[in-house]
Motif scaffolding. Structure first.
Motif, PDB file in Angstrom:
ATOM      1  N   THR A 154      72.373 -98.989  40.209  1.00 10.99           N
ATOM      2  CA  THR A 154      72.871 -98.077  39.184  1.00 10.99           C
ATOM      3  C   THR A 154      71.705 -97.349  38.547  1.00 10.99           C
ATOM      4  OG1 THR A 154      72.702 -99.794  37.510  1.00 10.99           O
ATOM      5  CG2 THR A 154      74.840 -99.536  38.587  1.00 10.99           C
ATOM      6  N   THR A 157      70.345 -97.479  32.283  1.00  9.42           N
ATOM      7  CA  THR A 157      70.901 -96.830  31.106  1.00  9.42           C
ATOM      8  C   THR A 157      70.759 -97.732  29.913  1.00  9.42           C
ATOM      9  OG1 THR A 157      72.873 -95.838  30.160  1.00  9.42           O
ATOM     10  CG2 THR A 157      73.203 -97.775  31.512  1.00  9.42           C
ATOM     11  N   GLU A 159      73.026 -96.840  27.554  1.00  6.29           N
ATOM     12  CA  GLU A 159      74.299 -96.442  26.959  1.00  6.29           C
ATOM     13  C   GLU A 159      75.180 -97.674  26.788  1.00  6.29           C
ATOM     14  OE1 GLU A 159      75.135 -93.289  25.922  1.00  6.29           O
ATOM     15  OE2 GLU A 159      72.994 -93.072  26.278  1.00  6.29           O
ATOM     16  N   PRO A 160      76.169 -97.597  25.899  1.00  7.68           N
ATOM     17  CA  PRO A 160      77.096 -98.712  25.747  1.00  7.68           C
ATOM     18  C   PRO A 160      77.781 -99.014  27.079  1.00  7.68           C
ATOM     19  CG  PRO A 160      77.467 -97.060  24.055  1.00  7.68           C
ATOM     20  CD  PRO A 160      76.496 -96.485  25.023  1.00  7.68           C
ATOM     21  N   ALA A 161      78.192-100.254  27.242  1.00 16.00           N
ATOM     22  CA  ALA A 161      78.750-100.683  28.523  1.00 16.00           C
ATOM     23  C   ALA A 161      80.192-100.240  28.717  1.00 16.00           C
ATOM     24  CB  ALA A 161      78.651-102.194  28.620  1.00 16.00           C
ATOM     25  N   THR A 162      80.668 -99.357  27.905  1.00 12.46           N
ATOM     26  CA  THR A 162      82.041 -98.895  28.070  1.00 12.46           C
ATOM     27  C   THR A 162      82.058 -97.400  28.308  1.00 12.46           C
ATOM     28  OG1 THR A 162      82.144 -98.641  25.699  1.00 12.46           O
ATOM     29  CG2 THR A 162      83.103-100.620  26.628  1.00 12.46           C
ATOM     30  N   GLU A 163      83.133 -96.929  28.848  1.00 13.35           N
ATOM     31  CA  GLU A 163      83.278 -95.516  29.108  1.00 13.35           C
ATOM     32  C   GLU A 163      84.469 -95.004  28.318  1.00 13.35           C
ATOM     33  OE1 GLU A 163      80.908 -97.375  31.699  1.00 13.35           O
ATOM     34  OE2 GLU A 163      83.011 -97.801  31.546  1.00 13.35           O
ATOM     35  N   ALA A 167      87.212 -91.463  31.903  1.00 12.91           N
ATOM     36  CA  ALA A 167      85.938 -91.028  32.487  1.00 12.91           C
ATOM     37  C   ALA A 167      85.968 -91.267  33.994  1.00 12.91           C
ATOM     38  CB  ALA A 167      84.796 -91.813  31.866  1.00 12.91           C
ATOM     39  N   PRO A 168      85.401 -90.363  34.768  1.00  9.49           N
ATOM     40  CA  PRO A 168      85.444 -90.543  36.217  1.00  9.49           C
ATOM     41  C   PRO A 168      84.653 -91.774  36.640  1.00  9.49           C
ATOM     42  CG  PRO A 168      83.959 -88.767  35.627  1.00  9.49           C
ATOM     43  CD  PRO A 168      84.640 -89.198  34.369  1.00  9.49           C
ATOM     44  N   ALA A 169      85.181 -92.465  37.589  1.00  4.93           N
ATOM     45  CA  ALA A 169      84.500 -93.652  38.077  1.00  4.93           C
ATOM     46  C   ALA A 169      83.537 -93.273  39.187  1.00  4.93           C
ATOM     47  CB  ALA A 169      85.520 -94.647  38.600  1.00  4.93           C
ATOM     48  N   THR A 170      82.388 -93.892  39.197  1.00  2.98           N
ATOM     49  CA  THR A 170      81.486 -93.701  40.331  1.00  2.98           C
ATOM     50  C   THR A 170      81.287 -95.041  40.996  1.00  2.98           C
ATOM     51  OG1 THR A 170      79.657 -93.966  38.811  1.00  2.98           O
ATOM     52  CG2 THR A 170      80.264 -91.723  39.361  1.00  2.98           C
ATOM     53  N   GLU A 171      81.748 -95.144  42.199  1.00  2.00           N
ATOM     54  CA  GLU A 171      81.581 -96.388  42.943  1.00  2.00           C
ATOM     55  C   GLU A 171      80.137 -96.462  43.424  1.00  2.00           C
ATOM     56  OE1 GLU A 171      83.421 -98.952  43.712  1.00  2.00           O
ATOM     57  OE2 GLU A 171      85.374 -98.325  42.929  1.00  2.00           O
TER      58      GLU A 171
ATOM     59  N   ASP B  16      88.971 -98.698  37.926  1.00  2.00           N
ATOM     60  CA  ASP B  16      89.051 -97.310  38.399  1.00  2.00           C
ATOM     61  C   ASP B  16      88.417 -96.345  37.400  1.00  2.00           C
ATOM     62  OD1 ASP B  16      90.422 -98.332  40.506  1.00  2.00           O
ATOM     63  OD2 ASP B  16      92.400 -97.645  39.850  1.00  2.00           O
ATOM     64  N   HIS B  17      88.462 -96.715  36.149  1.00  2.00           N
ATOM     65  CA  HIS B  17      87.972 -95.810  35.100  1.00  2.00           C
ATOM     66  C   HIS B  17      86.797 -96.378  34.317  1.00  2.00           C
ATOM     67  CE1 HIS B  17      91.481 -93.405  35.927  1.00  2.00           C
ATOM     68  NE2 HIS B  17      92.225 -94.497  35.837  1.00  2.00           N
ATOM     69  N   PRO B  19      83.319 -97.594  35.363  1.00  2.00           N
ATOM     70  CA  PRO B  19      82.378 -97.845  36.457  1.00  2.00           C
ATOM     71  C   PRO B  19      81.358 -98.941  36.173  1.00  2.00           C
ATOM     72  CG  PRO B  19      81.955 -95.714  35.415  1.00  2.00           C
ATOM     73  CD  PRO B  19      83.238 -96.213  34.851  1.00  2.00           C
ATOM     74  N   ARG B  20      81.184 -99.311  34.917  1.00  2.00           N
ATOM     75  CA  ARG B  20      80.198-100.360  34.624  1.00  2.00           C
ATOM     76  C   ARG B  20      80.761-101.777  34.776  1.00  2.00           C
ATOM     77  NH1 ARG B  20      76.127 -97.505  33.289  1.00  2.00           N
ATOM     78  NH2 ARG B  20      76.348 -95.641  32.007  1.00  2.00           N
ATOM     79  N   ARG B  44      81.289-103.498  43.715  1.00  2.00           N
ATOM     80  CA  ARG B  44      81.011-103.971  42.357  1.00  2.00           C
ATOM     81  C   ARG B  44      81.404-105.437  42.188  1.00  2.00           C
ATOM     82  NH1 ARG B  44      83.795-100.380  38.315  1.00  2.00           N
ATOM     83  NH2 ARG B  44      84.831 -99.195  39.946  1.00  2.00           N
ATOM     84  N   THR B  65      71.321-104.784  31.147  1.00  2.00           N
ATOM     85  CA  THR B  65      71.011-103.431  31.614  1.00  2.00           C
ATOM     86  C   THR B  65      72.127-102.449  31.286  1.00  2.00           C
ATOM     87  OG1 THR B  65      72.041-103.673  33.769  1.00  2.00           O
ATOM     88  CG2 THR B  65      69.764-104.396  33.584  1.00  2.00           C
ATOM     89  N   GLY B  66      73.189-102.912  30.642  1.00  3.73           N
ATOM     90  CA  GLY B  66      74.261-102.002  30.254  1.00  3.73           C
ATOM     91  C   GLY B  66      75.515-102.121  31.094  1.00  3.73           C
ATOM     92  N   VAL B 149      87.595-104.798  27.780  1.00  6.13           N
ATOM     93  CA  VAL B 149      87.066-103.688  28.575  1.00  6.13           C
ATOM     94  C   VAL B 149      86.605-102.582  27.626  1.00  6.13           C
ATOM     95  CG1 VAL B 149      87.673-101.816  30.166  1.00  6.13           C
ATOM     96  CG2 VAL B 149      88.349-104.171  30.686  1.00  6.13           C
ATOM     97  N   PRO B 152      83.158-104.618  25.087  1.00  6.16           N
ATOM     98  CA  PRO B 152      82.635-105.838  25.713  1.00  6.16           C
ATOM     99  C   PRO B 152      81.943-106.752  24.699  1.00  6.16           C
ATOM    100  CG  PRO B 152      82.066-103.916  27.031  1.00  6.16           C
ATOM    101  CD  PRO B 152      82.626-103.399  25.729  1.00  6.16           C
TER     102      PRO B 152
END
Lengths: 332, 305
Positions: A154, A157, A159-163, A167-171, B16-17, B19-20, B44, B65-66, B149, B152
């Motif tokens: 990855t 980052t 940034e906070p661990a949430t989106e 938000a678009p997911a990036t696999e 799906d939404h 990514p972390r 993942r 690491t986030g 989620v 966290p």
């Protein structure tokens, strides 16, 4: 004092990039100064881990002055190299180096005293520059493994661990990120006694299975632990009559058998250490992980400590003894 | 369906939404619910080997690491095998790792005592800064997963081995703390799977003319307004799938309420054993009829009110 994780996560990357932090003085001179500071701090606080702090100090100093790309003005910089002192009882050695790098200005004499951020064992929530809390032996390599795994796949980052919702997911592709050449490396400093913990070998197995080339263990192999092995019950010779057995026999062979690249070095030869760390850090993200076994002397540089490693694993000294210890170091 | 399975399915959908999100598992993915995430988001998912201590510390490193790691295993192997790692790497270091323990509590089917966790709450509730959830149905589970989620935190989700399907949910809207029946002077306070036992016992008591209400705690830490909810209640029975010390019963005792409190759970000397749920519950007085009988007898005893 550092902020809680939730607040720290909001810090934005700074303009400055992590870099090796060179010293103004020759490394050997600085090492001698740090030994003096360690002795003073341990005396001021009423005692502590002399032997293991003096054996590991050259490793920590060389890593921070010659190898690690860090950013003291932004201790949690996402692109920094990490160092986890898994043998947390040598905290004062880490603190002495971090203070030299200006991570904090609290006096080392406050070590392990009430209200000081210089906790008895490293506390990431208290002191800037401490990459992870340690003290309960055996856990640091696993933490480093998790850090290295995360950094490989990855974009780093803070940034906070949430989106935000939607938000678009990036696999993650499982491929190394584009910044692989400059990707942060994770260094974990272990004690040889600590390698008796089963969790070390759980981590060693998984790190090799995951081919974590950016994970580096460094073992302070001073060959002593607090009490040491007893002979098997019923053994002919008493404990006193036997040559002391190292905490873990055949250390290099064991790491090799677990799939690690093994490098060995004199842990007090600063030039050799620098070269060996650089050699370890030549690995690619999907190479085997590497371990530097640094052959050290418990209490290195202070004869009275070197000669009585059992007493000085964790010791209290008199004022007179303290003066003797100081006097045995090269004059500043 | 087992609630841990439901948890895994929901987490896979959130994935799906988010990514972390990461899921780590100790070689029990097909038994503990992690399989759903592993299938949907293989890149993942980490099978970390049968090495729970390492697994928990690895997750802590990822969190630092986030990332947002969730660790799945049986409750017994997470809570007991990796307790020191949870203490140091999650609680003391405040790393937002979520632990999902399936097969929690005293019912372990054929597995028996080595796989039972009748005292997991005693361990996890005593760790600073660790949330503890014991969802009682699918809706509770969705609430817990959604909450963790979005925000966290170091947390432990305890799920029973006993299946609880979607049509057998608890009454009312999911919340960390809620009354399943109208409030009355006699209260049954319960958590997780045991809220189903409490509800069934309350129905039997009602048939016998004794009105009891049920207060369900889906989240035990932070505890929330349990003390306020129980203010004015005259008699309390705590019913839990946990030993009678160190779990919800101890939390209720700690509230210092005027009402007498009696805890109905696994006895202190219970290690777990092989057997069907019904067999074990009968042997230890935890079926609905046996619970109702114990409560009726206790309430009728003038020396204990």
């Amino acid at each position: 004092m550092t902020q809680p994780v939730s607040q720290r996560a909001l810090i934005r990357p700074a303009r400055s990039a992590p870099a090796v932090q060179p010293a103004a003085t020759p490394l050997a001179e600085e090492a001698a100064e740090l030994r003096r500071e360690i002795l003073r701090a341990l005396f001021a606080t009423g005692g502590g881990h002399y032997g293991g702090s003096l054996s590991v100090i050259d490793l920590l100093l060389t890593l921070y002055r010659r190898q690690l790309r860090v950013c003291p003005e932004q201790p949690r910089h996402p692109l920094r190299d990490r160092l986890i002192l898994s043998k947390g009882h040598a905290a004062i050695a880490l603190y002495a180096v971090l203070r030299r790098l200006a991570y904090f200005s609290e006096p080392l004499s406050a070590y392990a005293t009430f209200g000081s951020p210089l906790e008895g064992h490293p506390d990431m929530l208290q002191l800037p520059g401490v990459d992870f809390s340690t003290g309960s032996l055996g856990q640091g390599l696993s933490v480093g493994l998790g850090v290295a795994l995360a950094l490989r796949t990855t974009e780093p980052t803070t940034e906070p661990a949430t989106e935000p919702t939607g938000a678009p997911a990036t696999e993650p592709s499982g491929e190394p990120a584009e910044h692989a050449e400059q990707a942060p490396r994770t260094w974990v400093v272990l004690g040889d006694g600590e390698c008796q913990e089963g969790q070390i070998w759980e981590a060693a197995m998984l790190a090799a299975q995951q081919q974590l080339g950016h994970l580096h263990a460094v073992i302070d192999h001073n060959r002593f632990q607090e009490w040491g092995w007893s002979p098997p019950a019923g053994h002919r010779e008493p404990r006193e009559a036997q040559a002391p057995a190292p905490p873990v026999a055949e250390l290099a062979a064991k790491w090799r058998a677990f799939g690690w690249r093994v490098l060995e070095v004199d842990g007090h030869d600063l030039d050799a250490l620098e070269r060996t760390f650089a050699q370890a850090a030549s690995s690619q993200p999907f190479d085997p992980p590497s371990v530097v076994i640094a052959h050290t002397v418990k209490g290195k540089g202070v004869p009275m400590v070197e000669q009585d490693p059992a007493r000085f694993h964790c010791a209290t000294v008199t004022a007179a003894e303290h003066q003797t210890l100081l006097a045995s170091l090269p004059c500043p | 369906m087992k609630l841990a399975d439901h948890c895994g399915r929901l987490l896979a959908e959130h994935g799906d939404h988010a990514p972390r999100l990461r899921v780590l598992d100790g070689d029990l993915a097909d038994s503990d619910g992690a399989i759903h995430f592993a299938t949907r988001h293989p890149a993942r998912f980490l099978m970390g080997g049968i090495a729970e201590q390492n697994l928990v510390s690895v997750a802590a490193g990822m969190a630092d690491t986030g990332l947002a790691p969730w660790v799945f295993s049986f409750a017994a192997f997470l809570c007991f095998r990796a307790y020191d790692q949870i203490r140091v790497c999650l609680s003391q270091a405040r790393q937002p790792v979520v632990l999902v323990g399936s097969h929690a509590g005293g019912l372990s089917g054929r597995n028996g005592k080595s796989h039972a966790a009748p005292n997991d709450l005693a361990l996890l509730l005593s760790l600073p800064g660790v949330q503890v959830w014991a969802p009682g149905d699918c809706a509770d589970t969705a609430l817990a997963v959604r909450t963790l989620v979005a925000d966290p935190a170091p947390a432990y989700l305890r799920f029973p081995r006993t299946p609880i399907d979607e049509v057998h949910g608890l009454p009312g809207q999911p919340a960390p703390l809620r009354w399943l029946t109208p409030r009355r002077p006699l209260a049954l306070v319960s958590t997780g799977l045991a809220s189903h036992w409490a509800l069934a016992a309350a129905q039997l008591l009602a048939a016998w003319g004794l009105e009891a209400s049920v207060l369900h705690c889906a989240r035990l830490a932070p505890l929330g307004a349990l003390g306020e909810e129980l203010r004015g209640v005259r008699r309390i029975f705590v019913i839990e799938d946990h030993c009678t010390f160190g779990g919800l019963g101890s939390l209720v005792h700690g509230l210092g309420l005027a009402a007498p409190v009696q805890v109905l759970g696994w006895p202190r000397d219970y290690c777990g054993q092989s057997g069907k749920d019904e067999e074990l519950l009968t042997a230890y007085g935890l079926t609905a009829p046996l619970l109702a009988q114990t409560i009726r007898t206790a309430v009728a005893d003038p020396t204990r009110s």
